[in-house]
Design a protein around this motif. Structure first.
Motif, PDB file in Angstrom:
ATOM      1  N   ASP A  72      -5.337   8.919   4.917  1.00 40.69           N
ATOM      2  CA  ASP A  72      -5.374   7.486   5.210  1.00 40.69           C
ATOM      3  C   ASP A  72      -5.788   7.183   6.643  1.00 40.69           C
ATOM      4  N   VAL A  75      -9.352   6.097   6.543  1.00 43.83           N
ATOM      5  CA  VAL A  75      -9.669   5.061   5.555  1.00 43.83           C
ATOM      6  C   VAL A  75      -9.202   3.715   6.089  1.00 43.83           C
ATOM      7  N   ARG A  76      -9.949   2.687   5.785  1.00 41.22           N
ATOM      8  CA  ARG A  76      -9.525   1.325   6.103  1.00 41.22           C
ATOM      9  C   ARG A  76      -9.401   0.570   4.785  1.00 41.22           C
ATOM     10  N   TYR A  77      -8.203   0.049   4.523  1.00 42.37           N
ATOM     11  CA  TYR A  77      -7.928  -0.634   3.261  1.00 42.37           C
ATOM     12  C   TYR A  77      -7.869  -2.138   3.472  1.00 42.37           C
ATOM     13  N   LEU A 111     -18.891   1.305   7.306  1.00 37.16           N
ATOM     14  CA  LEU A 111     -18.068   1.747   6.192  1.00 37.16           C
ATOM     15  C   LEU A 111     -18.796   1.645   4.850  1.00 37.16           C
ATOM     16  N   ALA A 127     -11.338   0.107  -0.337  1.00 40.22           N
ATOM     17  CA  ALA A 127     -11.171   1.168   0.662  1.00 40.22           C
ATOM     18  C   ALA A 127     -12.511   1.436   1.336  1.00 40.22           C
ATOM     19  N   ILE A 129     -14.665   3.896   4.000  1.00 37.26           N
ATOM     20  CA  ILE A 129     -14.749   5.189   4.688  1.00 37.26           C
ATOM     21  C   ILE A 129     -16.108   5.272   5.355  1.00 37.26           C
ATOM     22  N   GLN A 152     -11.516  10.445  -3.203  1.00 37.18           N
ATOM     23  CA  GLN A 152     -10.452   9.453  -3.228  1.00 37.18           C
ATOM     24  C   GLN A 152      -9.733   9.352  -1.898  1.00 37.18           C
ATOM     25  N   PRO A 153      -9.458   8.134  -1.432  1.00 41.53           N
ATOM     26  CA  PRO A 153      -8.507   7.984  -0.325  1.00 41.53           C
ATOM     27  C   PRO A 153      -7.127   8.438  -0.784  1.00 41.53           C
ATOM     28  N   ASN A 194      -1.481  -0.109   6.500  1.00 42.12           N
ATOM     29  CA  ASN A 194      -2.057   1.209   6.791  1.00 42.12           C
ATOM     30  C   ASN A 194      -2.352   1.255   8.284  1.00 42.12           C
TER      31      ASN A 194
END
Length: 255
Positions: A72, A75-77, A111, A127, A129, A152-153, A194
């Protein structure tokens, strides 16, 4: 003929280490770890991560099935609120990009954004990336003739793994210097945090988690908290929270 194509590989991408878990077609599973060096001056934070991943994949058998899980930290959610005006993929993608751009500014342009499968009347998750990291990982897999089954994140992988036991409650993913918290209400995502944790000290981190839960408690009907961490025991949280320790989806997560 080589039977390496029957192997199943899981590559865990993390800012401090990269872990390759191998499940052969028969026999015991194994694991390899490569430590990630700090970025050099002028180097993006994902570049040494990619270099460590490439080094591990060079030892993988050609043709194996590969699953990649990304920590995580990388990753930016964003939570996608349900709207009957945003049901198509393009509209949801544009909304996700706008939300990430509002939160991150110009950094959002780098991203690659993935969306979860839409469900009528329910919120979703997007999500983001860094697309250069993703391109490098795909190229490394292709160079070894690996069959890339998914990228997958970590949070998405954890939510899928715990779906059966989390209809109303919380999932907290604790990692080195990082805290991810998802609130689930009636089977849908209702709250999402997050961010970098203020500490790696377990007792203080538990207090930080308790504070987040208290602040977000009105969004979820329940005080059940699943905590994904490699720690030996779930942290005790004041305020009547019911905590349950669950194993991380991959062996590379540490708290």
């Amino acid at each position: 003929m080589s039977l390496s194509w029957l192997e199943r590989l899981t590559l865990f991408i993390h800012p401090q280490r990269v872990v390759l878990e191998r499940q052969p077609w028969r026999g015991a599973p194994s694991s390899q770890t490569a430590e990630v060096v700090p970025p050099a001056p002028g180097e993006a934070d994902w570049q040494p991560v990619l270099a460590a991943a490439e080094a591990l994949l060079k030892a993988a058998g050609k043709g194996a099935a590969l699953r990649i899980v990304i920590a995580d930290h990388l990753v930016r959610y964003t939570l996608l609120p349900w709207s009957d005006l945003l049901t198509g993929k393009k509209a949801r993608q544009e909304m996700a990009r706008a939300l990430l751009r509002n939160a991150l500014g110009e950094r959002a342009a780098a991203l690659d954004i993935a969306l979860d499968r839409p469900a009528f009347g329910k919120n979703g998750i997007a999500a983001g990336i860094d697309r250069r990291l993703l391109a490098g990982l795909r190229a490394a897999a292709k160079a070894r003739y690996l069959r890339l089954s998914s990228v997958q994140p970590r949070l998405i992988a954890e939510l899928a793994a715990q779906q059966a036991q989390l209809n109303d409650g919380w999932l907290a993913c604790l990692d080195l210097g990082w805290l991810t918290l998802a609130g689930i209400r009636d089977g849908e995502i209702a709250s999402l945090r997050n961010h970098r944790a203020s500490t790696t000290e377990p007792a203080i981190l538990a207090g930080e988690l308790a504070g987040l839960l208290a602040a977000e408690s009105s969004t979820v009907n329940g005080k059940k908290v699943l905590i994904s961490t490699s720690a030996a025991a779930a942290p005790k949280l004041a305020g009547g929270w019911e905590t349950t320790l669950v194993a991380p989806v991959v062996g590379g997560a540490h708290a």
